[in-house]
Design a protein around this motif. Structure first.
Motif, PDB file in Angstrom:
ATOM      1  N   THR A  40       0.849  -1.180   0.000  1.00 24.43           N
ATOM      2  CA  THR A  40       0.000   0.000   0.000  1.00 24.43           C
ATOM      3  C   THR A  40       0.887   1.233   0.000  1.00 24.43           C
ATOM      4  O   THR A  40       1.771   1.366   0.845  1.00 24.43           O
ATOM      5  CB  THR A  40      -0.902   0.018   1.246  1.00 24.43           C
ATOM      6  OG1 THR A  40      -1.667  -1.174   1.272  1.00 24.43           O
ATOM      7  CG2 THR A  40      -1.814   1.209   1.222  1.00 24.43           C
ATOM      8  N   ILE A  41       0.672   2.120  -0.957  1.00 25.33           N
ATOM      9  CA  ILE A  41       1.415   3.372  -1.031  1.00 25.33           C
ATOM     10  C   ILE A  41       0.477   4.489  -0.620  1.00 25.33           C
ATOM     11  O   ILE A  41      -0.618   4.632  -1.157  1.00 25.33           O
ATOM     12  CB  ILE A  41       1.959   3.622  -2.451  1.00 25.33           C
ATOM     13  CG1 ILE A  41       2.911   2.510  -2.841  1.00 25.33           C
ATOM     14  CG2 ILE A  41       2.632   4.984  -2.526  1.00 25.33           C
ATOM     15  CD1 ILE A  41       3.405   2.597  -4.261  1.00 25.33           C
ATOM     16  N   MET A  42       0.900   5.265   0.377  1.00 26.30           N
ATOM     17  CA  MET A  42       0.103   6.386   0.870  1.00 26.30           C
ATOM     18  C   MET A  42       0.857   7.672   0.565  1.00 26.30           C
ATOM     19  O   MET A  42       1.997   7.835   0.967  1.00 26.30           O
ATOM     20  CB  MET A  42      -0.110   6.247   2.372  1.00 26.30           C
ATOM     21  CG  MET A  42      -0.789   4.972   2.757  1.00 26.30           C
ATOM     22  SD  MET A  42      -0.795   4.778   4.529  1.00 26.30           S
ATOM     23  CE  MET A  42      -1.276   3.072   4.652  1.00 26.30           C
ATOM     24  N   LEU A  43       0.230   8.555  -0.152  1.00 28.12           N
ATOM     25  CA  LEU A  43       0.853   9.809  -0.573  1.00 28.12           C
ATOM     26  C   LEU A  43       0.132  10.960   0.112  1.00 28.12           C
ATOM     27  O   LEU A  43      -1.088  11.103  -0.014  1.00 28.12           O
ATOM     28  CB  LEU A  43       0.771   9.956  -2.094  1.00 28.12           C
ATOM     29  CG  LEU A  43       1.310  11.237  -2.689  1.00 28.12           C
ATOM     30  CD1 LEU A  43       2.805  11.340  -2.442  1.00 28.12           C
ATOM     31  CD2 LEU A  43       1.007  11.302  -4.165  1.00 28.12           C
ATOM     32  N   VAL A  44       0.892  11.764   0.852  1.00 23.97           N
ATOM     33  CA  VAL A  44       0.326  12.908   1.571  1.00 23.97           C
ATOM     34  C   VAL A  44       0.995  14.163   1.040  1.00 23.97           C
ATOM     35  O   VAL A  44       2.221  14.281   1.078  1.00 23.97           O
ATOM     36  CB  VAL A  44       0.571  12.782   3.092  1.00 23.97           C
ATOM     37  CG1 VAL A  44      -0.012  13.985   3.821  1.00 23.97           C
ATOM     38  CG2 VAL A  44      -0.017  11.491   3.630  1.00 23.97           C
ATOM     39  N   THR A  45       0.205  15.092   0.539  1.00 27.25           N
ATOM     40  CA  THR A  45       0.745  16.369   0.099  1.00 27.25           C
ATOM     41  C   THR A  45       0.364  17.432   1.114  1.00 27.25           C
ATOM     42  O   THR A  45      -0.773  17.487   1.569  1.00 27.25           O
ATOM     43  CB  THR A  45       0.212  16.748  -1.293  1.00 27.25           C
ATOM     44  OG1 THR A  45      -1.211  16.760  -1.245  1.00 27.25           O
ATOM     45  CG2 THR A  45       0.673  15.756  -2.339  1.00 27.25           C
ATOM     46  N   LEU A  61      -2.692   7.550   9.333  1.00 27.72           N
ATOM     47  CA  LEU A  61      -2.212   6.607   8.319  1.00 27.72           C
ATOM     48  C   LEU A  61      -1.336   5.520   8.937  1.00 27.72           C
ATOM     49  O   LEU A  61      -1.375   4.365   8.508  1.00 27.72           O
ATOM     50  CB  LEU A  61      -1.438   7.348   7.231  1.00 27.72           C
ATOM     51  CG  LEU A  61      -2.277   8.244   6.330  1.00 27.72           C
ATOM     52  CD1 LEU A  61      -1.368   9.051   5.407  1.00 27.72           C
ATOM     53  CD2 LEU A  61      -3.262   7.431   5.535  1.00 27.72           C
ATOM     54  N   ALA A  62      -0.548   5.874   9.929  1.00 26.92           N
ATOM     55  CA  ALA A  62       0.311   4.882  10.579  1.00 26.92           C
ATOM     56  C   ALA A  62      -0.506   3.858  11.359  1.00 26.92           C
ATOM     57  O   ALA A  62      -0.075   2.717  11.532  1.00 26.92           O
ATOM     58  CB  ALA A  62       1.300   5.585  11.501  1.00 26.92           C
ATOM     59  N   LEU A  73       4.874   5.129   2.957  1.00 25.34           N
ATOM     60  CA  LEU A  73       4.276   6.435   3.203  1.00 25.34           C
ATOM     61  C   LEU A  73       5.182   7.524   2.627  1.00 25.34           C
ATOM     62  O   LEU A  73       6.351   7.622   3.002  1.00 25.34           O
ATOM     63  CB  LEU A  73       4.086   6.628   4.705  1.00 25.34           C
ATOM     64  CG  LEU A  73       3.440   7.905   5.191  1.00 25.34           C
ATOM     65  CD1 LEU A  73       2.036   8.046   4.625  1.00 25.34           C
ATOM     66  CD2 LEU A  73       3.375   7.915   6.702  1.00 25.34           C
ATOM     67  N   PHE A  74       4.647   8.308   1.693  1.00 23.02           N
ATOM     68  CA  PHE A  74       5.356   9.449   1.118  1.00 23.02           C
ATOM     69  C   PHE A  74       4.734  10.718   1.662  1.00 23.02           C
ATOM     70  O   PHE A  74       3.515  10.884   1.626  1.00 23.02           O
ATOM     71  CB  PHE A  74       5.222   9.491  -0.408  1.00 23.02           C
ATOM     72  CG  PHE A  74       6.094   8.518  -1.130  1.00 23.02           C
ATOM     73  CD1 PHE A  74       7.441   8.722  -1.229  1.00 23.02           C
ATOM     74  CD2 PHE A  74       5.536   7.401  -1.712  1.00 23.02           C
ATOM     75  CE1 PHE A  74       8.245   7.829  -1.905  1.00 23.02           C
ATOM     76  CE2 PHE A  74       6.322   6.497  -2.387  1.00 23.02           C
ATOM     77  CZ  PHE A  74       7.681   6.704  -2.484  1.00 23.02           C
TER      78      PHE A  74
END
Length: 92
Positions: A40-45, A61-62, A73-74
């Motif tokens: 799972t890739i989680m992208l947070v801007t 998210l964690a 996690l990005f």
């Protein structure tokens, strides 16, 4: 004219059957991944969020149910602006 048409149709049929054979061989050798093998890739801007907002998002998210060793996690803090009530830029 009919010879050219026969050659073109022959190429199309050969490519079609080669694609089918490739698909069957590939599907036989590569079975579908189970949900435990998936990542799972989680992208947070972050643009103008404060520290509390970013911390809340990352903590949420964690704490998800995804396995930690399959979680990526990005965090991209590219905001060069100050949000309301903040004394620092987002990347600071």
């Amino acid at each position: 004219m009919s010879a050219a048409l026969a050659v073109i149709l022959g190429v199309i049929f050969v490519r079609f059957f080669m694609a089918l054979a490739f698909h069957w061989i590939y599907a036989y050798n590569h079975q579908a991944a189970s949900p435990n093998d998936m990542y799972t890739i989680m992208l947070v801007t972050c643009y103008s969020e404060g520290e509390a907002g970013i911390k809340g998002t990352l903590d949420s998210l964690a704490d998800t149910d995804y396995p930690d060793d399959h979680k990526l996690l990005f965090v991209i803090a590219d905001g060069m602006i100050k949000g309301d009530g903040n004394d620092k830029l987002t990347h600071e």
